[in-house]
Structures are given as C-alpha cells and as structure tokens.
Design a protein around this motif. Sequence first.
Motif, PDB file in Angstrom:
ATOM      1  N   ALA A 208      45.446  36.351  13.150  1.00  0.00           N
ATOM      2  CA  ALA A 208      46.526  35.671  13.862  1.00  0.00           C
ATOM      3  C   ALA A 208      46.023  34.368  14.461  1.00  0.00           C
ATOM      4  N   VAL A 209      46.906  33.381  14.495  1.00  0.00           N
ATOM      5  CA  VAL A 209      46.607  32.098  15.125  1.00  0.00           C
ATOM      6  C   VAL A 209      47.721  31.764  16.100  1.00  0.00           C
ATOM      7  N   LEU A 210      47.365  31.482  17.349  1.00  0.00           N
ATOM      8  CA  LEU A 210      48.304  30.925  18.316  1.00  0.00           C
ATOM      9  C   LEU A 210      48.059  29.429  18.343  1.00  0.00           C
ATOM     10  N   GLU A 211      49.006  28.675  17.826  1.00  0.00           N
ATOM     11  CA  GLU A 211      48.843  27.238  17.647  1.00  0.00           C
ATOM     12  C   GLU A 211      49.497  26.487  18.804  1.00  0.00           C
ATOM     13  N   LEU A 212      48.654  25.981  19.720  1.00  0.00           N
ATOM     14  CA  LEU A 212      49.140  25.249  20.886  1.00  0.00           C
ATOM     15  C   LEU A 212      48.873  23.758  20.781  1.00  0.00           C
ATOM     16  N   VAL A 213      48.029  23.343  19.836  1.00  0.00           N
ATOM     17  CA  VAL A 213      47.780  21.911  19.625  1.00  0.00           C
ATOM     18  C   VAL A 213      48.969  21.279  18.924  1.00  0.00           C
ATOM     19  N   GLY A 214      49.534  22.002  17.942  1.00  0.00           N
ATOM     20  CA  GLY A 214      50.787  21.555  17.358  1.00  0.00           C
ATOM     21  C   GLY A 214      50.697  21.041  15.946  1.00  0.00           C
ATOM     22  N   ASN A 215      51.650  20.187  15.606  1.00  0.00           N
ATOM     23  CA  ASN A 215      51.823  19.725  14.234  1.00  0.00           C
ATOM     24  C   ASN A 215      50.587  19.049  13.653  1.00  0.00           C
ATOM     25  N   SER A 216      49.805  18.385  14.494  1.00  0.00           N
ATOM     26  CA  SER A 216      48.672  17.604  13.996  1.00  0.00           C
ATOM     27  C   SER A 216      47.620  18.468  13.314  1.00  0.00           C
ATOM     28  N   VAL A 217      47.567  19.769  13.629  1.00  0.00           N
ATOM     29  CA  VAL A 217      46.567  20.656  13.023  1.00  0.00           C
ATOM     30  C   VAL A 217      47.205  21.898  12.403  1.00  0.00           C
ATOM     31  N   LEU A 218      48.518  21.899  12.284  1.00  0.00           N
ATOM     32  CA  LEU A 218      49.217  23.094  11.815  1.00  0.00           C
ATOM     33  C   LEU A 218      48.749  23.545  10.433  1.00  0.00           C
ATOM     34  N   LEU A 219      48.688  22.639   9.480  1.00  0.00           N
ATOM     35  CA  LEU A 219      48.283  23.011   8.120  1.00  0.00           C
ATOM     36  C   LEU A 219      46.850  23.534   8.095  1.00  0.00           C
ATOM     37  N   ASP A 220      45.993  22.938   8.908  1.00  0.00           N
ATOM     38  CA  ASP A 220      44.611  23.398   9.007  1.00  0.00           C
ATOM     39  C   ASP A 220      44.554  24.814   9.568  1.00  0.00           C
ATOM     40  N   SER A 221      45.394  25.109  10.557  1.00  0.00           N
ATOM     41  CA  SER A 221      45.425  26.456  11.136  1.00  0.00           C
ATOM     42  C   SER A 221      45.931  27.483  10.128  1.00  0.00           C
ATOM     43  N   LEU A 222      46.947  27.126   9.363  1.00  0.00           N
ATOM     44  CA  LEU A 222      47.451  28.039   8.343  1.00  0.00           C
ATOM     45  C   LEU A 222      46.361  28.395   7.332  1.00  0.00           C
ATOM     46  N   ALA A 223      45.481  27.440   7.063  1.00  0.00           N
ATOM     47  CA  ALA A 223      44.419  27.660   6.076  1.00  0.00           C
ATOM     48  C   ALA A 223      43.381  28.676   6.535  1.00  0.00           C
ATOM     49  N   THR A 224      43.346  29.004   7.836  1.00  0.00           N
ATOM     50  CA  THR A 224      42.354  29.961   8.336  1.00  0.00           C
ATOM     51  C   THR A 224      42.787  31.408   8.138  1.00  0.00           C
ATOM     52  N   LEU A 225      44.095  31.639   7.894  1.00  0.00           N
ATOM     53  CA  LEU A 225      44.639  32.991   7.895  1.00  0.00           C
ATOM     54  C   LEU A 225      44.303  33.769   6.629  1.00  0.00           C
ATOM     55  N   LYS A 226      44.151  35.055   6.814  1.00  0.00           N
ATOM     56  CA  LYS A 226      44.019  35.943   5.657  1.00  0.00           C
ATOM     57  C   LYS A 226      45.416  36.266   5.132  1.00  0.00           C
ATOM     58  N   ARG A 227      45.478  36.866   3.955  1.00  0.00           N
ATOM     59  CA  ARG A 227      46.768  37.287   3.431  1.00  0.00           C
ATOM     60  C   ARG A 227      47.407  38.287   4.388  1.00  0.00           C
ATOM     61  N   LEU A 231      50.877  33.196  12.029  1.00  0.00           N
ATOM     62  CA  LEU A 231      50.679  32.025  12.882  1.00  0.00           C
ATOM     63  C   LEU A 231      51.940  31.808  13.702  1.00  0.00           C
ATOM     64  N   CYS A 232      51.764  31.575  15.007  1.00  0.00           N
ATOM     65  CA  CYS A 232      52.883  31.231  15.884  1.00  0.00           C
ATOM     66  C   CYS A 232      52.634  29.849  16.471  1.00  0.00           C
ATOM     67  N   LEU A 233      53.531  28.936  16.185  1.00  0.00           N
ATOM     68  CA  LEU A 233      53.494  27.593  16.760  1.00  0.00           C
ATOM     69  C   LEU A 233      54.253  27.617  18.076  1.00  0.00           C
ATOM     70  N   ALA A 234      53.574  27.281  19.178  1.00  0.00           N
ATOM     71  CA  ALA A 234      54.219  27.397  20.484  1.00  0.00           C
ATOM     72  C   ALA A 234      53.840  26.273  21.438  1.00  0.00           C
ATOM     73  N   GLY A 235      53.137  25.255  20.952  1.00  0.00           N
ATOM     74  CA  GLY A 235      52.728  24.164  21.836  1.00  0.00           C
ATOM     75  C   GLY A 235      52.586  22.862  21.082  1.00  0.00           C
ATOM     76  N   PHE A 236      52.396  21.807  21.849  1.00  0.00           N
ATOM     77  CA  PHE A 236      52.295  20.475  21.255  1.00  0.00           C
ATOM     78  C   PHE A 236      51.306  19.620  22.041  1.00  0.00           C
ATOM     79  N   LEU A 237      50.139  20.223  22.358  1.00  0.00           N
ATOM     80  CA  LEU A 237      49.127  19.487  23.118  1.00  0.00           C
ATOM     81  C   LEU A 237      48.650  18.247  22.371  1.00  0.00           C
ATOM     82  N   GLY A 238      48.765  18.271  21.031  1.00  0.00           N
ATOM     83  CA  GLY A 238      48.355  17.131  20.221  1.00  0.00           C
ATOM     84  C   GLY A 238      49.445  16.110  20.013  1.00  0.00           C
ATOM     85  N   GLY A 239      50.591  16.272  20.690  1.00  0.00           N
ATOM     86  CA  GLY A 239      51.688  15.322  20.567  1.00  0.00           C
ATOM     87  C   GLY A 239      52.859  15.902  19.795  1.00  0.00           C
ATOM     88  N   LEU A 240      53.972  15.169  19.828  1.00  0.00           N
ATOM     89  CA  LEU A 240      55.218  15.635  19.234  1.00  0.00           C
ATOM     90  C   LEU A 240      55.484  15.070  17.847  1.00  0.00           C
TER      91      LEU A 240
END
Length: 326
Positions: A208-227, A231-240
């Motif tokens: 599981a990934v809790l993504e609080l940085v946001g869109n700027s690293v979203l694709l990179d975070s998805l790449a870490t997951l196993k089958r 992933l839950c996107l819930a923040g935008f610390l990296g901007g909107l």
Amino acid sequence: MKSITLSDPGKPSTYIFKEFPIPEPLPGHVVIEIRAFGLNHAEVFMRKGEWNETAEVSGIECVGVVHSCPGGEFAIGTKVAAIMGGMGRTIPGSYAEYTRVRVGNVASIDSSLSWEDLAAIPETYATAWTCIFRNLELSRGQTLLVRGGTSSFGQAAINLAVNAGAKVIATTRNLDRAPMLLGLGVKRVELEGPELSKRLPETKSIDAVLELVGNSVLLDSLATLKRGGHLCLAGFLGGLAPIPDFNPLLQMPSGVHFSFFGSFVFGEPGFPLSDVPLQKIANEVAEGRYKARPVRVFRFEEIAEAHKVMDENHAGGKMVVVVGKA
C-alpha cells in the motif's frame, strides 16, 4: 462573537478580526462554542485565493461544546468535534468563537485530553484512518509506504499503521527529520524525491502507498506496488499541478488499485463521520499509544503568526489555536 475573517475572500488575503452574531439554532445543525481548532494547509490555499470555494470565515475543523441543537441529537454542553460539512468553504468556518455545522459532521468525544490536545485529532486522524483502513484496506504484516511522512497527516497515518502491525516506510524531504519518524515506529526513512521507485529495495512488493506528495510523484508511487496493491492519493504537498498527458491505458501498472480520498466528503452519503472511531482514537492518544500532541499552540490573536509558520513549512507536525475559555 469574534471571528477571524479573510479581508478579501477568494483573492490573496490577510486576516482581520470581525464581530458577528452567534449563529442561530437551525434544525439538523449544531451550534458549537469553539474551544480550539487545528490548522490545515487547505486554509493556506483558501487564504491565497487558490481554493475553488472560500467562505469569509476560514477553518475546516474544531472542538468545543454544544451551544444549541434543536433536533436533540446532542445535549447542550456535550464535548464535540466537528469536521468539514462546508466549513470554511460554503459556510462560515471554525476560525471563530462559535460555528454552526450539520449534525452529520459532528461527533461527541468524551476525553480527559486538554482542548489543545483534542484539537490536534479530528481532521487529521479522521482522514488518515479512512485512507488507511477504508481505501488502502491495510492489515497486520503488510508494508505501507507513506510519501510525505513528516506532515501532520503523514504522522497520524504512521501512528495508525504502526499500531495496526504494519511495516511502514516513510519519506521526507529533509533527512534531519528521520529520527522523529523512526521514533514513530517506521522501519526505514527514505529521502523524498523523483524516481523513488528505482531506489526502493521493496519496489514491486509494496502492499500500500499513502500518497501525500501528490500528482508530481503519483506515477512513480504506482510503480512501487505489487500486483493487487493499493494506492490512495490524499494530499498535494508537491503542489496542485496536474499530471501532464496522463494516459492510464499506457501509464497505469496492471493489477493495482488506485483511489482518492478528500475529507470534504465527510457527512455526505456513504461517508458518515460516525464511521470513524474518533472516541477510540482520542482514548488511545490519552493512553500514549499515539504521539499526537500538537507541536505548537497559538492564541486566537496569533493566527497571522501561525500561518507564517505554515507558509515557511516550519511546523513539523500539527499546530492548533486555542479560543476563549480554552
């Protein structure tokens, strides 16, 4: 009553103090005498005119006592917390001595915690709990990656996940804060930045990934997951800023689950605030199971100073403001 208001709502504003009548009782609503409220980055965006809806009185959460409740759902004097329900967006918010909120956005909390300690819980922990246990469906023994771990939201999520028996990896932009994260029980701290998936030994085995940085690293975070990972996107610390040319058919890993959670839905159909065990969380904070006390406490008159700290990203955790009798 005294309120902290935006001098020019919807545009870059400064705060001014203004007198308003105490809200009148209204069926289906609770008037709350506010004793303290937590500070959130959403209110920074509201102040800067970067939010699509902005009320004259800001603030999206508070704790206090029931002043009136025509429907009888809460007795007068009951200690309560209130979250969202349009506060600070479409209705006057919690930067005031009183506010009026829909019944569905109010929860009673019987706690020995001080008002300032209690104020650090509602928005942050309700949102973190929902992301961790509803969207991510995290369970004991799983591995969770929290991107943006030093934020107050990130710290709350870490507290909840560690207490649930998960292995947590957290990121921070400043490794000087690593000892604090390790003190919360994370197994390892990684430097936040691009292409984390290529540096992370656990890539393709993360549950599981809790993504609080946001869109700027979203694709990179998805790449870490196993089958089967979530992933839950819930923040935008990296901007909107949006992801440019995002094409799920070409860029989404196969077999992973991607969801979003925004706390503005609390109180709406399907997202009752009663779903969140705020009383249990407050009890566990009081017992010391979570390190959830505010890092800084401000007086009502110090709102400008508090926002200056948020603007400079110097908070390092949840900050609260005490009001009146608190």
